[in-house]
Design an enzyme around this catalytic site. Structure first.
Site, PDB file in Angstrom:
ATOM      1  N   ASP A   9      -4.182   0.575  -8.418  1.00 20.80           N
ATOM      2  CA  ASP A   9      -5.129   1.170  -7.490  1.00 20.80           C
ATOM      3  C   ASP A   9      -6.437   0.357  -7.600  1.00 20.80           C
ATOM      4  OD1 ASP A   9      -6.375   3.291  -5.873  1.00 20.80           O
ATOM      5  OD2 ASP A   9      -7.411   3.795  -7.748  1.00 20.80           O
ATOM      6  N   ASP A  11     -10.156   1.408  -6.258  1.00 24.86           N
ATOM      7  CA  ASP A  11     -11.355   2.197  -6.561  1.00 24.86           C
ATOM      8  C   ASP A  11     -11.077   3.115  -7.749  1.00 24.86           C
ATOM      9  OD1 ASP A  11     -12.985   1.242  -4.440  1.00 24.86           O
ATOM     10  OD2 ASP A  11     -11.861   2.476  -3.042  1.00 24.86           O
ATOM     11  N   GLY A  46      -8.925   8.367  -3.578  1.00 28.35           N
ATOM     12  CA  GLY A  46      -7.623   7.903  -3.105  1.00 28.35           C
ATOM     13  C   GLY A  46      -7.281   8.345  -1.693  1.00 28.35           C
ATOM     14  N   ARG A  49     -10.335   7.144   4.641  1.00 26.28           N
ATOM     15  CA  ARG A  49     -11.645   7.422   5.239  1.00 26.28           C
ATOM     16  C   ARG A  49     -11.552   8.556   6.261  1.00 26.28           C
ATOM     17  NH1 ARG A  49     -14.165   2.171   7.744  1.00 26.28           N
ATOM     18  NH2 ARG A  49     -13.335   1.403   5.766  1.00 26.28           N
ATOM     19  N   SER A 116      -8.150   1.884   0.512  1.00 27.45           N
ATOM     20  CA  SER A 116      -9.390   1.389   1.113  1.00 27.45           C
ATOM     21  C   SER A 116      -9.165   0.264   2.113  1.00 27.45           C
ATOM     22  CB  SER A 116     -10.329   0.887   0.014  1.00 27.45           C
ATOM     23  OG  SER A 116     -11.479   0.326   0.594  1.00 27.45           O
ATOM     24  N   ASN A 118     -11.585  -1.614   2.762  1.00 28.61           N
ATOM     25  CA  ASN A 118     -12.522  -2.635   2.265  1.00 28.61           C
ATOM     26  C   ASN A 118     -11.971  -3.380   1.052  1.00 28.61           C
ATOM     27  OD1 ASN A 118     -14.792  -1.917   4.041  1.00 28.61           O
ATOM     28  ND2 ASN A 118     -14.772   0.013   2.924  1.00 28.61           N
ATOM     29  N   ASP A 170      -6.329   6.405 -10.773  1.00 27.73           N
ATOM     30  CA  ASP A 170      -7.404   7.264 -11.293  1.00 27.73           C
ATOM     31  C   ASP A 170      -7.513   8.579 -10.527  1.00 27.73           C
ATOM     32  OD1 ASP A 170      -8.462   6.077  -8.860  1.00 27.73           O
ATOM     33  OD2 ASP A 170     -10.389   6.919  -9.479  1.00 27.73           O
TER      34      ASP A 170
HETATM   35  P1  B16 Z   1     -12.505   2.974   2.668  1.00 25.76           P
HETATM   36  P2  B16 Z   1      -8.311   3.643  -3.715  1.00 25.76           P
HETATM   37  C1  B16 Z   1      -9.799   4.869  -1.871  1.00 25.76           C
HETATM   38  O1  B16 Z   1      -9.464   3.723  -2.593  1.00 25.76           O
HETATM   39  C2  B16 Z   1     -10.981   5.599  -2.486  1.00 25.76           C
HETATM   40  O2  B16 Z   1     -10.607   6.154  -3.738  1.00 25.76           O
HETATM   41  C3  B16 Z   1     -11.418   6.715  -1.590  1.00 25.76           C
HETATM   42  O3  B16 Z   1     -12.552   7.371  -2.138  1.00 25.76           O
HETATM   43  C4  B16 Z   1     -11.770   6.140  -0.216  1.00 25.76           C
HETATM   44  O4  B16 Z   1     -12.134   7.185   0.689  1.00 25.76           O
HETATM   45  C5  B16 Z   1     -10.547   5.411   0.329  1.00 25.76           C
HETATM   46  O5  B16 Z   1     -10.176   4.385  -0.580  1.00 25.76           O
HETATM   47  C6  B16 Z   1     -10.826   4.777   1.672  1.00 25.76           C
HETATM   48  O6  B16 Z   1     -11.785   3.783   1.479  1.00 25.76           O
HETATM   49  O7  B16 Z   1     -13.448   3.913   3.343  1.00 25.76           O
HETATM   50  O8  B16 Z   1     -13.179   1.854   1.906  1.00 25.76           O
HETATM   51  O9  B16 Z   1     -11.428   2.470   3.597  1.00 25.76           O
HETATM   52  O10 B16 Z   1      -8.761   4.528  -4.832  1.00 25.76           O
HETATM   53  O11 B16 Z   1      -7.028   4.076  -3.061  1.00 25.76           O
HETATM   54  O12 B16 Z   1      -8.335   2.175  -4.082  1.00 25.76           O
HETATM   55 MG    MG Z   2      -8.656   5.189  -6.931  1.00 29.13          MG
END
Ligand code: B16
Ligand code: MG
Length: 219
Positions: A9, A11, A46, A49, A116, A118, A170
């Site tokens: 993962d 974030d 996780g 958005r 994400s 991003n 996480d």
């Molecule tokens: P974005 P992961 C997730 O990443 C984040 O934990 C979560 O808080 C966020 O809303 C989601 O990505 C979308 O992210 O807005 O940057 O597209 O933990 O799956 O790596």
């Molecule tokens: Mg995460």
């Protein structure tokens, strides 16, 4: 237990961006007049958005049209990217770079499984964009964690079966995604949130691949 692949993962496992997501969502929630605290943020780890925005709207009993929702997501994302702009290689969480280096030497395949959109930008800031054999992120997914799609796509791209891969997560939603996809999963965080994982550690620290696999064997 011996795994041929490891799915990371992003974030909360590779870098601590959760605090940036929290600040950006809380700012938006404040503007919408919706209460949003750390326990709400925990539920959004996780989660995609769009599903995160829907959570906040539902909490505030708000119904908005799709253009407004798009505008709000863009606003949140711009705020998030501004906060994340300073990320640099030294921000990789403890033990991550050493583990990635070790897995490469051992010939264990590594993949990213992140919700994400991003992900590539953040990996690039960390200097880790080229480290992965495959990257599956929010741009490739139709279903958000806790659906297992992200990890199933990752394993498939590595040419491995779910049972041949270990997932590092996480978030409660990510642990559930891994379990329902048939993966072993190491939770990184607190047992209170990640108790369903096969094993939980507070951080990778100095753990090497053999020690990590032993945690799963002696669960
Ligand atoms: P974005 P992961 C997730 O990443 C984040 O934990 C979560 O808080 C966020 O809303 C989601 O990505 C979308 O992210 O807005 O940057 O597209 O933990 O799956 O790596
Ligand atoms: Mg995460």
């Amino acid at each position: 237990m011996t795994f041929k692949g490891c799915l990371f993962d992003l974030d909360g496992v590779i870098v601590d961006t959760a605090s940036h997501h929290f600040v950006a969502w809380r700012t938006l929630a404040d503007e919408l007049g919706v209460a949003f605290d750390e326990s709400d943020n925990e539920k959004l780890k996780g989660v995609s958005r769009v599903d995160s925005l829907e959570f906040i709207l539902q909490k505030g009993n708000l119904v908005l049209d799709s253009n407004t929702k798009l505008r709000l997501m863009e606003k949140k994302n711009a705020h998030y990217l501004g906060l994340a702009a300073q990320i640099q290689p030294s921000d990789a969480l403890p033990g991550i770079v050493a583990l990635i280096d070790e897995l490469k030497v051992l010939g264990v395949k590594i993949g990213l499984g992140s919700s994400s959109k991003n992900a590539e930008q953040i990996l690039s800031k960390l200097g880790l964009l080229d480290a992965f054999d495959t990257i599956v992120d929010g741009n490739h997914l139709t279903l958000s964690k806790p659906d297992p799609e992200v990890f199933l796509m990752g394993a498939n791209a590595l040419g491995l079966l779910p049972e041949e891969c270990l997932v590092l997560e996480d978030a409660s939603a990510g642990v559930q995604a891994a379990i329902s996809g048939g993966f072993s999963v190491l939770g990184i965080g607190r047992k209170e949130e990640l108790g369903q994982a096969d094993a939980v550690v507070s951080g990778l620290g100095d753990l090497n691949w053999s020690e990590i696999q032993n945690l799963l064997t002696h669960k």
